[in-house]
Design a protein around this motif. Sequence first.
Motif, PDB file in Angstrom:
ATOM      1  N   LEU A 104       0.805  -1.214   0.000  1.00  0.00           N
ATOM      2  CA  LEU A 104       0.000   0.000   0.000  1.00  0.00           C
ATOM      3  C   LEU A 104       0.842   1.271   0.000  1.00  0.00           C
ATOM      4  CD1 LEU A 104      -2.857  -0.927   2.508  1.00  0.00           C
ATOM      5  CD2 LEU A 104      -2.933  -0.942   0.009  1.00  0.00           C
ATOM      6  N   SER A 105       2.076   1.177   0.521  1.00  0.00           N
ATOM      7  CA  SER A 105       2.905   2.381   0.655  1.00  0.00           C
ATOM      8  C   SER A 105       3.337   2.966  -0.684  1.00  0.00           C
ATOM      9  CB  SER A 105       4.141   2.075   1.510  1.00  0.00           C
ATOM     10  OG  SER A 105       4.981   1.135   0.859  1.00  0.00           O
ATOM     11  N   VAL A 120       9.453  -5.127   0.644  1.00  0.00           N
ATOM     12  CA  VAL A 120       8.259  -5.343  -0.183  1.00  0.00           C
ATOM     13  C   VAL A 120       7.970  -4.099  -1.023  1.00  0.00           C
ATOM     14  CG1 VAL A 120       5.749  -5.651  -0.107  1.00  0.00           C
ATOM     15  CG2 VAL A 120       7.234  -7.064   1.326  1.00  0.00           C
ATOM     16  N   ARG A 121       8.104  -2.943  -0.425  1.00  0.00           N
ATOM     17  CA  ARG A 121       7.867  -1.694  -1.165  1.00  0.00           C
ATOM     18  C   ARG A 121       8.822  -1.570  -2.349  1.00  0.00           C
ATOM     19  NH1 ARG A 121       6.232   3.800  -0.653  1.00  0.00           N
ATOM     20  NH2 ARG A 121       7.691   5.168  -1.749  1.00  0.00           N
ATOM     21  N   SER A 122      10.107  -1.887  -2.114  1.00  0.00           N
ATOM     22  CA  SER A 122      11.091  -1.810  -3.199  1.00  0.00           C
ATOM     23  C   SER A 122      10.744  -2.777  -4.325  1.00  0.00           C
ATOM     24  CB  SER A 122      12.490  -2.122  -2.656  1.00  0.00           C
ATOM     25  OG  SER A 122      12.870  -1.194  -1.656  1.00  0.00           O
ATOM     26  N   MET A 123      10.323  -3.979  -3.975  1.00  0.00           N
ATOM     27  CA  MET A 123       9.955  -4.961  -4.996  1.00  0.00           C
ATOM     28  C   MET A 123       8.741  -4.506  -5.790  1.00  0.00           C
ATOM     29  SD  MET A 123      10.500  -8.484  -2.825  1.00  0.00           S
ATOM     30  CE  MET A 123       9.973  -9.509  -4.206  1.00  0.00           C
ATOM     31  N   VAL A 124       7.771  -3.931  -5.093  1.00  0.00           N
ATOM     32  CA  VAL A 124       6.562  -3.454  -5.776  1.00  0.00           C
ATOM     33  C   VAL A 124       6.903  -2.313  -6.726  1.00  0.00           C
ATOM     34  CG1 VAL A 124       4.324  -2.344  -5.442  1.00  0.00           C
ATOM     35  CG2 VAL A 124       5.018  -4.226  -3.949  1.00  0.00           C
ATOM     36  N   GLU A 125       7.727  -1.375  -6.260  1.00  0.00           N
ATOM     37  CA  GLU A 125       8.111  -0.246  -7.116  1.00  0.00           C
ATOM     38  C   GLU A 125       8.829  -0.730  -8.372  1.00  0.00           C
ATOM     39  OE1 GLU A 125      10.398   2.132  -4.441  1.00  0.00           O
ATOM     40  OE2 GLU A 125       8.723   3.496  -4.034  1.00  0.00           O
ATOM     41  N   GLU A 126       9.701  -1.725  -8.201  1.00  0.00           N
ATOM     42  CA  GLU A 126      10.418  -2.263  -9.360  1.00  0.00           C
ATOM     43  C   GLU A 126       9.465  -2.924 -10.345  1.00  0.00           C
ATOM     44  OE1 GLU A 126      14.022  -5.445 -10.365  1.00  0.00           O
ATOM     45  OE2 GLU A 126      13.543  -4.907  -8.286  1.00  0.00           O
ATOM     46  N   ARG A 148      -3.008  -6.614  -7.215  1.00  0.00           N
ATOM     47  CA  ARG A 148      -3.631  -7.876  -6.838  1.00  0.00           C
ATOM     48  C   ARG A 148      -3.392  -8.968  -7.869  1.00  0.00           C
ATOM     49  NH1 ARG A 148      -8.263  -6.101  -6.570  1.00  0.00           N
ATOM     50  NH2 ARG A 148      -9.243  -7.010  -8.418  1.00  0.00           N
ATOM     51  N   LYS A 149      -3.462  -8.640  -9.125  1.00  0.00           N
ATOM     52  CA  LYS A 149      -3.411  -9.646 -10.187  1.00  0.00           C
ATOM     53  C   LYS A 149      -1.996  -9.985 -10.645  1.00  0.00           C
ATOM     54  CE  LYS A 149      -7.781 -10.571 -10.897  1.00  0.00           C
ATOM     55  NZ  LYS A 149      -8.320 -11.934 -10.774  1.00  0.00           N
ATOM     56  N   HIS A 150      -1.104  -9.010 -10.615  1.00  0.00           N
ATOM     57  CA  HIS A 150       0.225  -9.220 -11.187  1.00  0.00           C
ATOM     58  C   HIS A 150       1.352  -9.195 -10.134  1.00  0.00           C
ATOM     59  CE1 HIS A 150      -1.289  -9.114 -15.269  1.00  0.00           C
ATOM     60  NE2 HIS A 150      -1.975  -8.013 -14.984  1.00  0.00           N
ATOM     61  N   VAL A 151       1.422  -8.111  -9.388  1.00  0.00           N
ATOM     62  CA  VAL A 151       2.535  -7.940  -8.459  1.00  0.00           C
ATOM     63  C   VAL A 151       2.489  -8.977  -7.325  1.00  0.00           C
ATOM     64  CG1 VAL A 151       3.694  -6.331  -6.887  1.00  0.00           C
ATOM     65  CG2 VAL A 151       2.645  -5.492  -9.005  1.00  0.00           C
ATOM     66  N   SER A 152       1.296  -9.381  -6.911  1.00  0.00           N
ATOM     67  CA  SER A 152       1.174 -10.344  -5.807  1.00  0.00           C
ATOM     68  C   SER A 152       1.846 -11.670  -6.143  1.00  0.00           C
ATOM     69  CB  SER A 152      -0.297 -10.570  -5.472  1.00  0.00           C
ATOM     70  OG  SER A 152      -0.983 -11.124  -6.592  1.00  0.00           O
ATOM     71  N   LYS A 153       1.899 -12.033  -7.423  1.00  0.00           N
ATOM     72  CA  LYS A 153       2.534 -13.297  -7.813  1.00  0.00           C
ATOM     73  C   LYS A 153       4.038 -13.287  -7.523  1.00  0.00           C
ATOM     74  CE  LYS A 153      -0.841 -14.202 -11.464  1.00  0.00           C
ATOM     75  NZ  LYS A 153      -1.058 -14.397 -12.917  1.00  0.00           N
ATOM     76  N   VAL A 154       4.625 -12.097  -7.537  1.00  0.00           N
ATOM     77  CA  VAL A 154       6.045 -11.966  -7.225  1.00  0.00           C
ATOM     78  C   VAL A 154       6.261 -11.920  -5.709  1.00  0.00           C
ATOM     79  CG1 VAL A 154       8.082 -10.503  -7.519  1.00  0.00           C
ATOM     80  CG2 VAL A 154       6.441 -10.747  -9.383  1.00  0.00           C
ATOM     81  N   LEU A 155       5.302 -11.342  -4.996  1.00  0.00           N
ATOM     82  CA  LEU A 155       5.468 -11.139  -3.562  1.00  0.00           C
ATOM     83  C   LEU A 155       5.236 -12.405  -2.743  1.00  0.00           C
ATOM     84  CD1 LEU A 155       3.712  -7.676  -3.091  1.00  0.00           C
ATOM     85  CD2 LEU A 155       6.162  -8.168  -3.260  1.00  0.00           C
ATOM     86  N   VAL A 156       4.381 -13.290  -3.214  1.00  0.00           N
ATOM     87  CA  VAL A 156       4.051 -14.481  -2.424  1.00  0.00           C
ATOM     88  C   VAL A 156       5.278 -15.331  -2.113  1.00  0.00           C
ATOM     89  CG1 VAL A 156       2.814 -16.687  -2.452  1.00  0.00           C
ATOM     90  CG2 VAL A 156       1.626 -14.573  -3.089  1.00  0.00           C
ATOM     91  N   PRO A 157       6.124 -15.678  -3.091  1.00  0.00           N
ATOM     92  CA  PRO A 157       7.328 -16.455  -2.748  1.00  0.00           C
ATOM     93  C   PRO A 157       8.246 -15.735  -1.757  1.00  0.00           C
ATOM     94  CG  PRO A 157       6.955 -16.491  -5.112  1.00  0.00           C
ATOM     95  CD  PRO A 157       6.035 -15.465  -4.539  1.00  0.00           C
TER      96      PRO A 157
END
Length: 425
Positions: A242-243, A308-314, A336-345
Amino acid sequence: MFERNLSTRAAVAIILSFILVSIIGPHTLNHEDVENWDNLSYWRLNPQGVPPEWYGELVGLPKTEWLQGERQAGAFVFTYDFHYSSSPSDIIFIPNSTGVMRIKIIGPDGREYILWDGYVFGEIHFSKNPSVFVRIAGEKCNVTPDGGNLLFHDAFNVIFSKPTEDCLDHPEFLKGEYKIVVEGAEKEPRIRVLGKSYGLLGTDTVGRDVWTGFIWGMRETIVIAILGSLATVGLALVLGTLSVLSSWVGKIADFVSRLVTVTPVLPVAVSAVVLVAAIDENYVIKASPLAIALIVGILMMGNVSRNVRSMVEEELRKEYVESARALGGSSLWILRKHVSKVLVPYTVYQFALAVPGTIAFITLLGFFNIVPGFNWGTIMSQTIREGATYRLAWWQVVPVGVSIGLLALSFVSLSRRIEEEFLKR
């Protein structure tokens, strides 16, 4: 590849073993021991600060045991098989009736000595009656030790030694069967020999069974660790994601994430626990395990949320995100649809790292006398809680330390495996 698979399987096996023991183990214990953990009088029949029985067998220390008795010629006779390199620390006589009784002990050589001859009102701890040992030393060894000095010696050396002149300080132990004969008792009494070893993990400084504390505390320790780690990665995932938003929600999430990152964990955790906890009649701070898990989760999420914020920004800078936006996708939909797939692992990887850290943290709280329920912190805090001088006893420290180490290595090995799979993607 084979070595990696083997280490991963070993890590999973160790983790599952601890979880299984934490589920089954408490059902094998005497629940009265757990309920009376802080009732010091409950443990009066145990020796204080002694090592485990298996260690005692290796070095010749007598174990703690109840003696079996039988009625013979109007008296109750108890048999004690003494085959050790050290004398017991005490013999306790527990009558089931009052009256005039005569208690004597007969050695393997046939010599008998009077331990008690008089009226019995209640429990008799023979170690607290130095005059008995002074008299027996005179009869057996022709020496008259000072009664006060017996408090600083193994007084039972006099009873279990051969009749030599130095039977108190340098005894030659007479091994074999000893008979304790009780005359004048209407009902069968009980006799307990307090040895210098006890149970599977010995006792603490007040006589509590360390094995009971270790096994019973394991369940709650693992529960708090798992819930705290879930809170850590869950809150970090939400705040870090969210940040990145430009709305007021994103600004608040970013502020909280930054604030938690720079917050000193230990002092704030101690203060927070005190605020949500209660102090019982023994002046022990008790807190809900769920409250502890939430506090730990909040305080340990800072660095994870920034990552997590850095990964989302990238991810948001990549071309497929621009394409999704061009097609009308909102920021929340893309997250929700795209970035979450990277964050879960990544969150699974962080969870594996957070569990051993949480276990070590709640155990550390025990040194501050903060006991969230009944866990491994309980064992670490017990000498502080009783105001006793801390004495390093390996049977109290090693089981918890080794368990934390095994769990930490297992979760780290598992997290490395997850990291390798994550990097492949």
